[in-house]
Design an enzyme around this catalytic site. Structure first.
Site, PDB file in Angstrom:
ATOM      1  N   GLY A 141       0.810  -1.356  -0.058  1.00  0.00           N
ATOM      2  CA  GLY A 141      -0.113  -0.099  -0.126  1.00  0.00           C
ATOM      3  C   GLY A 141       0.946   1.170   0.019  1.00  0.00           C
TER       4      GLY A 141
ATOM      5  N   CYS B 102       5.277  -6.244   1.768  1.00  0.00           N
ATOM      6  CA  CYS B 102       5.792  -4.771   1.701  1.00  0.00           C
ATOM      7  C   CYS B 102       4.915  -4.119   2.903  1.00  0.00           C
ATOM      8  CB  CYS B 102       5.289  -3.883   0.452  1.00  0.00           C
ATOM      9  SG  CYS B 102       6.165  -2.343   0.125  1.00  0.00           S
ATOM     10  N   TYR B 103       3.747  -3.294   2.508  1.00  0.00           N
ATOM     11  CA  TYR B 103       3.121  -2.645   3.535  1.00  0.00           C
ATOM     12  C   TYR B 103       2.651  -3.599   4.646  1.00  0.00           C
ATOM     13  CZ  TYR B 103      -0.263   0.598   5.904  1.00  0.00           C
ATOM     14  OH  TYR B 103      -0.764   1.265   6.873  1.00  0.00           O
TER      15      TYR B 103
ATOM     16  N   HIS C 108       8.305  -7.156  -3.696  1.00  0.00           N
ATOM     17  CA  HIS C 108       6.933  -7.612  -4.160  1.00  0.00           C
ATOM     18  C   HIS C 108       7.046  -8.756  -4.972  1.00  0.00           C
ATOM     19  CE1 HIS C 108       4.323  -4.083  -3.182  1.00  0.00           C
ATOM     20  NE2 HIS C 108       5.802  -3.377  -3.354  1.00  0.00           N
TER      21      HIS C 108
ATOM     22  N   GLU D  73       4.950 -10.512  -6.341  1.00  0.00           N
ATOM     23  CA  GLU D  73       3.916 -10.590  -7.524  1.00  0.00           C
ATOM     24  C   GLU D  73       4.086 -10.068  -8.682  1.00  0.00           C
ATOM     25  OE1 GLU D  73       3.980  -8.640  -4.788  1.00  0.00           O
ATOM     26  OE2 GLU D  73       2.829  -6.777  -5.002  1.00  0.00           O
TER      27      GLU D  73
ATOM     28  N   SER E 265     -22.871  -6.680 -26.374  1.00  0.00           N
ATOM     29  CA  SER E 265     -22.204  -5.465 -27.060  1.00  0.00           C
ATOM     30  C   SER E 265     -21.654  -5.743 -28.132  1.00  0.00           C
ATOM     31  CB  SER E 265     -21.529  -4.752 -26.011  1.00  0.00           C
ATOM     32  OG  SER E 265     -20.341  -5.451 -25.561  1.00  0.00           O
ATOM     33  N   GLY E 266     -21.030  -7.043 -28.396  1.00  0.00           N
ATOM     34  CA  GLY E 266     -20.015  -7.569 -29.145  1.00  0.00           C
ATOM     35  C   GLY E 266     -18.765  -7.651 -28.688  1.00  0.00           C
ATOM     36  N   GLY E 267     -18.653  -7.489 -27.384  1.00  0.00           N
ATOM     37  CA  GLY E 267     -17.661  -7.565 -26.391  1.00  0.00           C
ATOM     38  C   GLY E 267     -17.279  -8.952 -25.823  1.00  0.00           C
ATOM     39  N   VAL E 268     -16.010  -9.222 -25.245  1.00  0.00           N
ATOM     40  CA  VAL E 268     -15.922 -10.446 -25.040  1.00  0.00           C
ATOM     41  C   VAL E 268     -16.699 -10.863 -23.603  1.00  0.00           C
ATOM     42  CG1 VAL E 268     -14.060 -12.082 -23.988  1.00  0.00           C
ATOM     43  CG2 VAL E 268     -13.422 -10.469 -25.552  1.00  0.00           C
ATOM     44  N   ASP E 269     -16.878  -9.693 -22.747  1.00  0.00           N
ATOM     45  CA  ASP E 269     -17.516  -9.919 -21.477  1.00  0.00           C
ATOM     46  C   ASP E 269     -19.043 -10.500 -21.629  1.00  0.00           C
ATOM     47  OD1 ASP E 269     -14.980  -9.525 -20.690  1.00  0.00           O
ATOM     48  OD2 ASP E 269     -15.532  -7.648 -19.856  1.00  0.00           O
ATOM     49  N   SER E 270     -19.645  -9.785 -22.358  1.00  0.00           N
ATOM     50  CA  SER E 270     -21.066  -9.839 -22.200  1.00  0.00           C
ATOM     51  C   SER E 270     -21.279 -11.140 -23.147  1.00  0.00           C
ATOM     52  CB  SER E 270     -21.684  -8.750 -23.045  1.00  0.00           C
ATOM     53  OG  SER E 270     -21.217  -8.545 -24.290  1.00  0.00           O
ATOM     54  N   ALA E 271     -20.427 -11.681 -24.183  1.00  0.00           N
ATOM     55  CA  ALA E 271     -20.761 -13.056 -24.767  1.00  0.00           C
ATOM     56  C   ALA E 271     -20.374 -13.895 -23.971  1.00  0.00           C
ATOM     57  CB  ALA E 271     -19.690 -12.841 -26.130  1.00  0.00           C
TER      58      ALA E 271
ATOM     59  N   LYS F  87      -9.947 -10.716 -16.530  1.00  0.00           N
ATOM     60  CA  LYS F  87     -10.213 -10.792 -18.367  1.00  0.00           C
ATOM     61  C   LYS F  87      -9.739 -12.087 -18.752  1.00  0.00           C
ATOM     62  CE  LYS F  87     -11.809  -8.229 -21.486  1.00  0.00           C
ATOM     63  NZ  LYS F  87     -12.921  -7.451 -21.707  1.00  0.00           N
TER      64      LYS F  87
END
Ligand code: XMP
Length: 524
Positions: free
Chosen positions: A65, A92-93, A180, A182, A234-240, A379
């Site tokens: 943080g 870290c923090y 870190h 990650e 919408s044609g986007g990945v998420d809604s599909a 994603k």
């Protein structure tokens, strides 16, 4: 159809909670844990020990943080979390918070250690470092430092400036690292996280993203019962992918509405419609509403105003379809994914949703209940689920495309002519990129923008006063930050030549060399 309805049973799963203390790293930590095939979720750093107990996590990771533990109002953690008997890794923090809570001194402004640093493992018995190299490169970003390990802890690694770069108390399951693990610059960071998960906590790498499909399908079945469900594509990945998951759960009780707002790229509306027709068959209602959007946008130049008009028109069109054709529908599918959900205050520290990201846009107006089957996924995980559900690459691998479409790439008024001009230039960018297989695989988006200024040029014997086109291409993992893509000069040259030769009215092409931050990816 690629998607078959199913009736799988939900299984319990081991979860690691990532406590978010305000850095952008919490999401990255959660993703890394999932890459190690253990499910993880982000929660606010202020979560109480009791709340944690109720969730029954197998381990906790305290994120980094930006604050100093001594700063007034700095985020704190409930000190009782260290007594729950649940293993904890502080980063870290989080490492400093743990040290402080357990009675060790954290010295303010002790060092300024930013960037790559050499770490030396000083304990052969370390659980976290185990057989990892005794000297390794790690990524540091701190000015406060733990001066000595709290009582009972072994100091297991140090750097030239940080005596307690790592500490552990395996009997209590407590571990802290100042660096870190990650970030990819920490060479053995992922190995260290895996050692924490597998060796220190005793977890097994048995979660994978596809295993989420069954539980998501069952959750949808349970939530919607016998009701009908609608999804705005919408044609986007998420809604599909969200629609495909819901379709798998309830089959033809799902109807998808594809609103073509006329602000898509060249040929895109046809392509999207074709793909969705293959997937959802007769359950797809396409609506071509380009004219309605254009007339609503006439003369509007203010970016926020444009977004609002597009959002409102979208709702009008969608609502009309629902009233006329789907009046018994009770649920609305939304492709909200995990980062959207966290950013809108659902998970960790509420950062406040950006007005242009469309979480929760429709339901208030339409009184539909939300179904959000992707709310737990990042994603890249959404893409994997989509592939597993049989969605074609042309949907899965599409670049992220903003909901308001080309409207956020046309500065100034939006007209049919200006849209056509931008589409022409954008098509050239897409065509030329598609010809290359030597490009950075982190390329997130690449597109053309119409900035709306004119400049002097010379073509043939004449002087011109034409439009400019900006080409924007960025690399990114999640769009939170982005860098401009180092596209090969010959590629930029071809794109530029083709645009000025083939797109009437354009006499200048610029390449955007700004990262995010300070710029954003889109222009409006
Ligand atoms: P910015 O421009 O904020 O974009 O750096 C980050 C990512 O979000 C996409 N974007 C949008 N997506 N509606 C959307 O659904 C929007 O209004 C919108 N604006 C930006 C952008 O394409 C990028 O991937």
């Amino acid at each position: 159809m690629g998607v078959k309805p199913s009736t799988a049973k939900r299984s319990g799963r081991d979860t690691v909670l990532v406590l978010d203390f305000g850095a952008q790293y919490a999401q990255l930590i959660a993703r890394r844990v999932r890459e190690a095939r253990v499910f993880s979720e982000i929660v606010p750093g202020s979560i109480s020990a009791r709340q944690i107990e109720r969730r029954k996590p197998k381990a906790l990771i305290l994120s980094g943080g930006p604050a100093s533990v001594y700063q007034p109002g700095a985020p704190e953690c409930d000190p009782e979390i260290f007594d729950l008997g649940i293993p904890v890794l502080g980063i870290c923090y989080g490492h400093q918070l743990m040290a402080q809570a357990l009675g060790a001194e954290v010295e303010r402004g002790r060092v300024e250690e930013y960037g790559r640093t050499h770490l030396t493992v000083v304990s052969e018995a370390s659980v976290l470092f185990g057989d990892l190299p005794a000297r390794q490169s790690v990524w540091m970003s701190h000015s406060d430092a733990v001066v000595e390990g709290p009582k009972g802890f072994d100091v297991t690694a140090s750097t030239p400036h940080t005596p307690v770069a790592a500490m552990e108390y395996p009997e209590r399951g407590l571990y802290g690292v100042q660096f870190h693990p990650e970030v990819s610059h920490t060479t053995h960071g992922q190995d260290l996280l895996k050692r924490f998960l597998y060796k220190a906590v005793g977890l097994r790498p048995n979660w994978n993203v596809v295993s989420i499909i069954d539980s998501a399908v069952e959750a949808v079945e349970k939530q919607v019962g016998d009701a009908s469900v609608v999804c705005a594509l919408s044609g986007g990945v998420d809604s599909a992918v969200a629609a495909a998951l819901v379709y798998k759960a309830i089959g033809s009780r799902l109807t998808c509405v594809f609103v073509d707002h006329g602000l898509l790229r060249e040929g895109e509306a046809r392509q999207v419609e074709r793909s969705f027709r293959d997937l959802f068959g007769r359950n797809l209602i396409p609506v071509h509403a380009g004219e309605q959007f254009l007339s609503a946008l006439e003369g509007v130049t203010d970016p926020e105003e444009k977004r609002k008009i597009i959002g409102k028109t979208f709702i009008d069109v969608f609502e009309k379809v629902c009233q006329e054709q789907l009046d018994d529908t009770q649920f609305l599918v939304q492709g909200t994914i995990y980062p959207d959900w966290i950013e809108s205050g659902g998970g960790g520290k509420a950062a406040g949703i950006k007005s242009h990201h469309n979480v929760g846009g429709l339901p208030d107006v339409m009184k539909l209940k939300l179904v959000e089957p992707l709310r737990e996924l990042f994603k890249d995980e959404v893409r994997r689920v989509g592939t597993d559900l049989g969605l074609p690459d042309e949907i899965i691998m599409r670049q992220p495309f903003p909901g308001p479409g080309l409207a956020v790439r046309i500065l100034g008024p939006i007209t049919g002519e200006r849209l056509a001009l931008l589409r022409g230039a954008d098509l050239i960018v897409q065509e030329e990129l598609a010809k290359r297989d030597d490009l950075d695989e982190d390329l997130w988006q690449a597109f053309a923008v119409l900035p709306g200024f004119r400049s002097v040029g010379v073509q043939g014997d004449g002087r011109t006063y034409g439009e400019a086109i900006v080409v924007r291409a960025v690399t990114s993992l999640d769009a939170m930050t982005a860098d401009w893509a180092r596209l090969p000069h010959d590629l930029l040259d071809t794109i530029s030549r083709r645009i000025v030769n083939e797109v009437r009215g354009v006499n200048r092409v610029l390449y955007d060399v700004t990262s995010k931050p300070p710029a954003t990816i889109e222009y409006e």
